[in-house]
Design a protein around this motif. Structure first.
Motif, PDB file in Angstrom:
ATOM      1  N   PRO A  13       0.833  -1.202   0.000  1.00 36.84           N
ATOM      2  CA  PRO A  13       0.000   0.000   0.000  1.00 36.84           C
ATOM      3  C   PRO A  13       0.868   1.253   0.000  1.00 36.84           C
ATOM      4  O   PRO A  13       1.251   1.771   1.043  1.00 36.84           O
ATOM      5  N   VAL A  16      -0.409   4.624   1.888  1.00 35.82           N
ATOM      6  CA  VAL A  16      -0.278   4.687   3.338  1.00 35.82           C
ATOM      7  C   VAL A  16       1.155   4.974   3.733  1.00 35.82           C
ATOM      8  O   VAL A  16       1.429   5.854   4.558  1.00 35.82           O
ATOM      9  N   ASP A  17       2.088   4.301   3.119  1.00 39.06           N
ATOM     10  CA  ASP A  17       3.487   4.522   3.475  1.00 39.06           C
ATOM     11  C   ASP A  17       3.933   5.942   3.164  1.00 39.06           C
ATOM     12  O   ASP A  17       4.675   6.548   3.928  1.00 39.06           O
ATOM     13  N   TYR A  20       2.817   8.189   5.958  1.00 33.74           N
ATOM     14  CA  TYR A  20       3.662   8.086   7.153  1.00 33.74           C
ATOM     15  C   TYR A  20       4.993   8.756   6.936  1.00 33.74           C
ATOM     16  O   TYR A  20       5.538   9.412   7.822  1.00 33.74           O
ATOM     17  N   ASP A  24       6.446  11.885   9.124  1.00 32.07           N
ATOM     18  CA  ASP A  24       7.732  11.794   9.792  1.00 32.07           C
ATOM     19  C   ASP A  24       8.649  12.924   9.353  1.00 32.07           C
ATOM     20  O   ASP A  24       9.409  13.482  10.135  1.00 32.07           O
ATOM     21  N   ALA A  30       6.125  21.204  19.082  1.00 30.04           N
ATOM     22  CA  ALA A  30       4.923  21.404  19.892  1.00 30.04           C
ATOM     23  C   ALA A  30       5.253  22.083  21.212  1.00 30.04           C
ATOM     24  O   ALA A  30       4.468  22.035  22.147  1.00 30.04           O
ATOM     25  N   GLY A  31       6.418  22.673  21.284  1.00 30.54           N
ATOM     26  CA  GLY A  31       6.756  23.413  22.495  1.00 30.54           C
ATOM     27  C   GLY A  31       7.916  22.790  23.247  1.00 30.54           C
ATOM     28  O   GLY A  31       8.413  23.349  24.217  1.00 30.54           O
ATOM     29  N   GLY A  32       8.378  21.626  22.774  1.00 32.55           N
ATOM     30  CA  GLY A  32       9.458  20.953  23.467  1.00 32.55           C
ATOM     31  C   GLY A  32      10.829  21.562  23.201  1.00 32.55           C
ATOM     32  O   GLY A  32      11.797  21.278  23.889  1.00 32.55           O
TER      33      GLY A  32
ATOM     34  N   GLU B  17      10.336   5.474  13.748  1.00 25.84           N
ATOM     35  CA  GLU B  17       9.295   6.246  13.083  1.00 25.84           C
ATOM     36  C   GLU B  17       8.502   7.123  14.040  1.00 25.84           C
ATOM     37  O   GLU B  17       7.591   7.817  13.630  1.00 25.84           O
ATOM     38  N   ASN B  27      -0.007  -2.502   8.649  1.00 25.91           N
ATOM     39  CA  ASN B  27       0.784  -1.282   8.431  1.00 25.91           C
ATOM     40  C   ASN B  27       0.110   0.008   8.894  1.00 25.91           C
ATOM     41  O   ASN B  27       0.592   1.093   8.627  1.00 25.91           O
ATOM     42  N   ARG B  29      -0.454   2.396  11.763  1.00 27.84           N
ATOM     43  CA  ARG B  29       0.100   2.541  13.105  1.00 27.84           C
ATOM     44  C   ARG B  29      -0.212   3.923  13.680  1.00 27.84           C
ATOM     45  O   ARG B  29      -0.514   4.864  12.950  1.00 27.84           O
ATOM     46  N   LEU B  31       0.863   7.201  15.361  1.00 26.68           N
ATOM     47  CA  LEU B  31       2.045   8.043  15.557  1.00 26.68           C
ATOM     48  C   LEU B  31       1.906   8.800  16.871  1.00 26.68           C
ATOM     49  O   LEU B  31       0.807   9.088  17.333  1.00 26.68           O
ATOM     50  N   PRO B  35      -0.375  16.668  22.061  1.00 29.03           N
ATOM     51  CA  PRO B  35      -0.863  18.040  21.903  1.00 29.03           C
ATOM     52  C   PRO B  35       0.265  19.011  22.250  1.00 29.03           C
ATOM     53  O   PRO B  35       1.221  18.629  22.923  1.00 29.03           O
ATOM     54  N   PRO B  36       0.153  20.269  21.798  1.00 32.83           N
ATOM     55  CA  PRO B  36       1.185  21.247  22.154  1.00 32.83           C
ATOM     56  C   PRO B  36       1.382  21.303  23.665  1.00 32.83           C
ATOM     57  O   PRO B  36       0.454  21.097  24.421  1.00 32.83           O
ATOM     58  N   ARG B  37       2.603  21.587  24.044  1.00 37.03           N
ATOM     59  CA  ARG B  37       2.941  21.581  25.464  1.00 37.03           C
ATOM     60  C   ARG B  37       2.063  22.539  26.278  1.00 37.03           C
ATOM     61  O   ARG B  37       1.597  22.205  27.359  1.00 37.03           O
TER      62      ARG B  37
END
Lengths: 482, 306
Positions: A13, A16-17, A20, A24, A30-32, B17, B27, B29, B31, B35-37
């Motif tokens: 598929p 789908v890959d 992903y 990635d 996100a604030g980290g 990943e 396949n 999955r 992720l 959520p934002p910090r």
């Protein structure tokens, strides 16, 4: 964008890959991660400071005096809004909706023409963050030193630097909140009452909220505000079009990227981009402009300065990253500004709302009249055979003096106005209600309803006459069919 | 085969990943995209806030009453404080009104405005059911917005009416008058009403005077027994027959005839007109002297005060 393909015969598929892989690939902060942007000088940096200085009006505006009063004062307890020599009352607030329309459209037109200039140059989030990070750099040094300090264990030296930084941030936050409150009360007086505990409770609450808000938003949330909190960043996609000029990486010129090599006479195989990453290093939101237009880009144009400096050094022409439209980049003909219908529509709306505001401000009448016709009963028969209607007059006196308002009613030859024999005393800056009656002999009534015009006038101390009028209705019984 | 098949992270089919290790259908999955910090921080802060709130304010429904909370706040207390504040604001006006007559209040625009606003509620609670929300009257209940007053429209008379109520009497004439006499009088009343008192027939006037109507309705049939020089009058609540305003609806010949035949408030006559206004003053009614004073000002200002 990754191409989405599905092959019914294939057991792999692909679609789908690909999804992903893309997820990635697009790493999202996100604030980290704290963005420590490099600060460099340049043309756009200068423009940025000049634009940001517009906010000095916000900080200093409350101290401008006009005829012995605060020039701009939004006096909420008294419901009076002073703009230089003009006083606007809540009744004139239709102008506010035009003003909001004006700025909303201005935002749209600027975005359509030159992208998110508001975000990049004017937005308080951008400007305050810029000032906060400027302080940070003065105290803690360039990005590398800042990252090192972040990672270092707490020490006396770190504590000292951090305390000064957070102290200054809080001070700016306080000034921000204090300046906001100063628009709503007499500013010089506020400096005294605020620190002697005599100011309004709302003033303290507002200052505390603003101080905390500024400190958290500009000190910590920074680009996270633009990413996750601000709705404008999300709706910009529908405002941009192919001819909008935004800071753009010219990938035709830049790709493929390659390090500068000492060329040995032969042709260069790589594009102009030397992959120095300076455009990412200076970005206050930490995005890579070379990935194209994206939500995280606030179009502050600092990467233009960075890239131009590098191009100068390696001896290639400036403008690898420049203000350009998609049309220009793809080699299409770009239409002139005034040939775009969009521009005309925007300009028309801007012009209409602006002229509405100007009309409103120049025609603020000193008196305003509303007439409420009594509905229960609509009319009564008096013992002398006349029909009586009751009206409540709401007289708004917008001047600063008490006015004796004379009332007249016209609309029928035989009408008698009762209850307004004496002028009505109206208080300045407020609405005075008055009840009056109109009587018309039953025989003289030709129709069930007829218009009645109420006229009021008053003499001002300046000798001017203030006058206005309002139409209402006189209701009687159904005329007998004869 | 189970619907949900998970594989643990240590034998992840898609290493590196950033997935949570949950894989469906070979396949698909999950992720790991938190959520934002700031959002998570807000989430935890709001939980802390709820704990603080539940300590300070009534929250947990334990027993009959919820936990009271450290601040001792309750909705009814807040309401009572609000009432107290508004009463304190009103007090300055109420004190002034207490020492003034209704006429003095009417002469003061500010106090009049306050009194009208305050009495609007009293009027709605006590008067509007019969006299209408704006004093427009109802069948059988007089209009208060006109200047036709059975007992007088001065502030003194209005106060008297509200305080003690009113109940007039008109005898039933079915046994006293002949059918022809009733007919003549009823027609005469209609003529008088339609012409402002000028067009009543001679025969009608003769009967009006001879049969005793004049005793209550007055020499000129305007409902005044004695007209006083100050414009006021002495009366017993008899209707003014000279204006176009009918005491009993719908008005006209049939209405007049009915009233003459069966009278008003006659105990033994089932068809009689009923016209009773109850007394509103304490203790029979529920209005204080202050309330009545305000209502007098209100009714006087409806459109027909004298």
């Amino acid at each position: 964008m990754a191409q989405l393909k599905t092959d019914p015969e294939s057991t792999t598929p692909v679609a789908v890959d690909a999804l992903y892989a893309e997820a990635d690939d697009w790493h999202v902060n996100a604030g980290g991660q704290t963005i420590h942007a490099k600060r460099i000088t340049g043309r756009w940096r200068t423009i940025k400071w000049a634009m940001a200085s517009v906010w000095l009006i916000y900080l200093l505006g409350p101290y401008v005096r006009w005829n012995g009063q605060q020039a701009v004062l939004f006096d909420i307890p008294n419901r009076q809004y002073h703009l230089f020599s003009v006083t606007v009352l809540p009744q004139d607030f239709w102008m506010l909706s035009l003003l909001l329309l004006f700025f909303a459209i201005l935002l749209a037109v600027m975005t359509a023409l030159v992208g998110r200039v508001w975000c990049g140059f004017f937005c308080f989030q951008t400007v305050w963050t810029d000032i906060f990070t400027w302080i940070e750099e003065r105290l803690e040094g360039p990005p590398a030193a800042r990252r090192k300090l972040d990672a270092a264990p707490m020490s006396r030296e770190k504590l000292k630097v951090r305390a000064i930084k957070h102290g200054l941030w809080l001070l700016i936050g306080f000034l921000t909140g204090f300046s906001f409150v100063a628009w709503f009360t007499d500013a010089p007086t506020l400096w005294w009452t605020f620190f002697t505990g005599q100011a309004n409770g709302a003033a303290y609450i507002t200052v505390v909220l603003f101080t905390a808000g500024t400190y958290v938003l500009a000190g910590f949330l920074r680009e996270q505000t633009c990413f996750w909190l601000c709705p404008y960043a999300r709706i910009q996609g529908v405002m941009l079009d192919r001819s909008t000029i935004i800071p753009t990486y010219d990938e035709h010129r830049g790709e493929p990227r390659g390090r500068v090599k000492h060329e040995e006479g032969g042709e260069r195989t790589s594009g102009d981009c030397v992959d120095c990453n300076q455009c990412v290093a200076v970005c206050p939101t930490g995005v890579d402009i070379r990935r194209g237009q994206q939500e995280g880009c606030i179009t502050c144009a600092l990467c233009l300065d960075a890239c131009d400096q590098v191009m100068d050094k390696v001896g290639r022409p400036r403008g690898l990253i420049r203000y350009a439209s998609l049309d220009e980049l793809e080699g299409r003909r770009t239409s002139r500004l005034w040939l775009r219908p969009r521009v005309w529509v925007y300009v028309l709306i801007l012009g209409l709302s602006l002229s509405g505001i100007l009309y409103g401000l120049t025609s603020l009448a000193p008196l305003e009249l509303r007439v409420l016709h009594e509905r229960a009963p609509l009319f009564v028969l008096q013992s002398d055979g006349s029909i009586q209607n009751k009206y409540t007059l709401k007289i708004l006196n917008k001047t600063h003096e008490s006015l004796a308002v004379r009332v007249r009613a016209t609309g029928h030859d035989d009408l008698t106005l009762v209850g307004a024999e004496q002028p009505i005393a109206t208080a300045p800056g407020g609405v005075t209600p008055a009840t009056v009656f109109v009587r018309i002999p039953h025989q003289a009534l030709k129709a069930e309803q007829q218009p009645i015009l109420f006229q009021i006038e008053a003499s001002r101390t300046t000798g001017e006459q203030a006058a206005t009028e309002r139409e209402s209705v006189f209701v009687g019984p159904k005329p007998r069919p004869d | 085969m189970p619907l949900l098949e998970t594989t643990m992270a240590d034998h992840d089919l898609f290493p590196g990943e950033n997935n949570t290790g949950h894989v469906w259908d070979d396949n698909i999955r999950e992720l790991n995209n938190p959520p934002p910090r700031w959002w998570m921080q807000g989430f935890w802060l709001s939980i802390i806030w709820v704990v603080g709130y539940s300590i300070l304010y009534p929250t947990w429904p334990i027993g009959d009453e919820p936990t009271p909370g450290l601040l001792g706040w309750s909705q009814i207390k807040e309401y009572e404080q609000g009432v107290e504040r508004i009463e304190a604001k009103r007090a300055q006006f109420e004190d002034q009104i207490r020492n003034l007559t209704a006429d003095q209040i009417l002469a003061d625009p500010g106090l009049k405005q306050y009194t009208l606003a305050s009495a609007k509620v009293l009027f709605g609670d006590n008067c509007a059911a019969c006299h209408g929300s704006g004093g427009q009257g109802n069948p059988g209940y007089p209009v208060l917005a006109d200047d036709d007053w059975l007992y007088g429209g001065t502030t003194a008379k209005l106060a008297e009416t509200i305080t003690g109520g009113r109940q007039s009497l008109m005898p039933a004439h079915k046994a006293i008058l002949t059918e022809a006499e009733v007919d003549t009088l009823a027609h005469w009343v209609v003529q008088m009403n339609e012409t402002g008192g000028e067009g009543g027939s001679e025969a009608g006037w003769t009967l009006f005077k001879a049969k005793g109507c004049v005793a209550c309705h007055g020499q000129t049939a305007n409902g005044h027994v004695v007209d006083l020089p100050n414009g006021d009058f002495i009366g017993v609540g008899a209707a003014n027959l000279r204006d176009g305003i009918w005491r009993f609806q719908p008005g006209g010949y049939e209405s007049a005839r009915h009233t003459i035949l069966y009278g008003v408030n006659q105990k033994d006559v089932p068809e009689t007109r009923s016209a009773v206004m109850p007394a509103f003053a304490e203790p029979a009614g529920k209005l204080s002297e202050q309330d009545i004073k305000k209502l007098v000002v209100y009714v006087h200002s409806l459109g027909g005060g004298m």
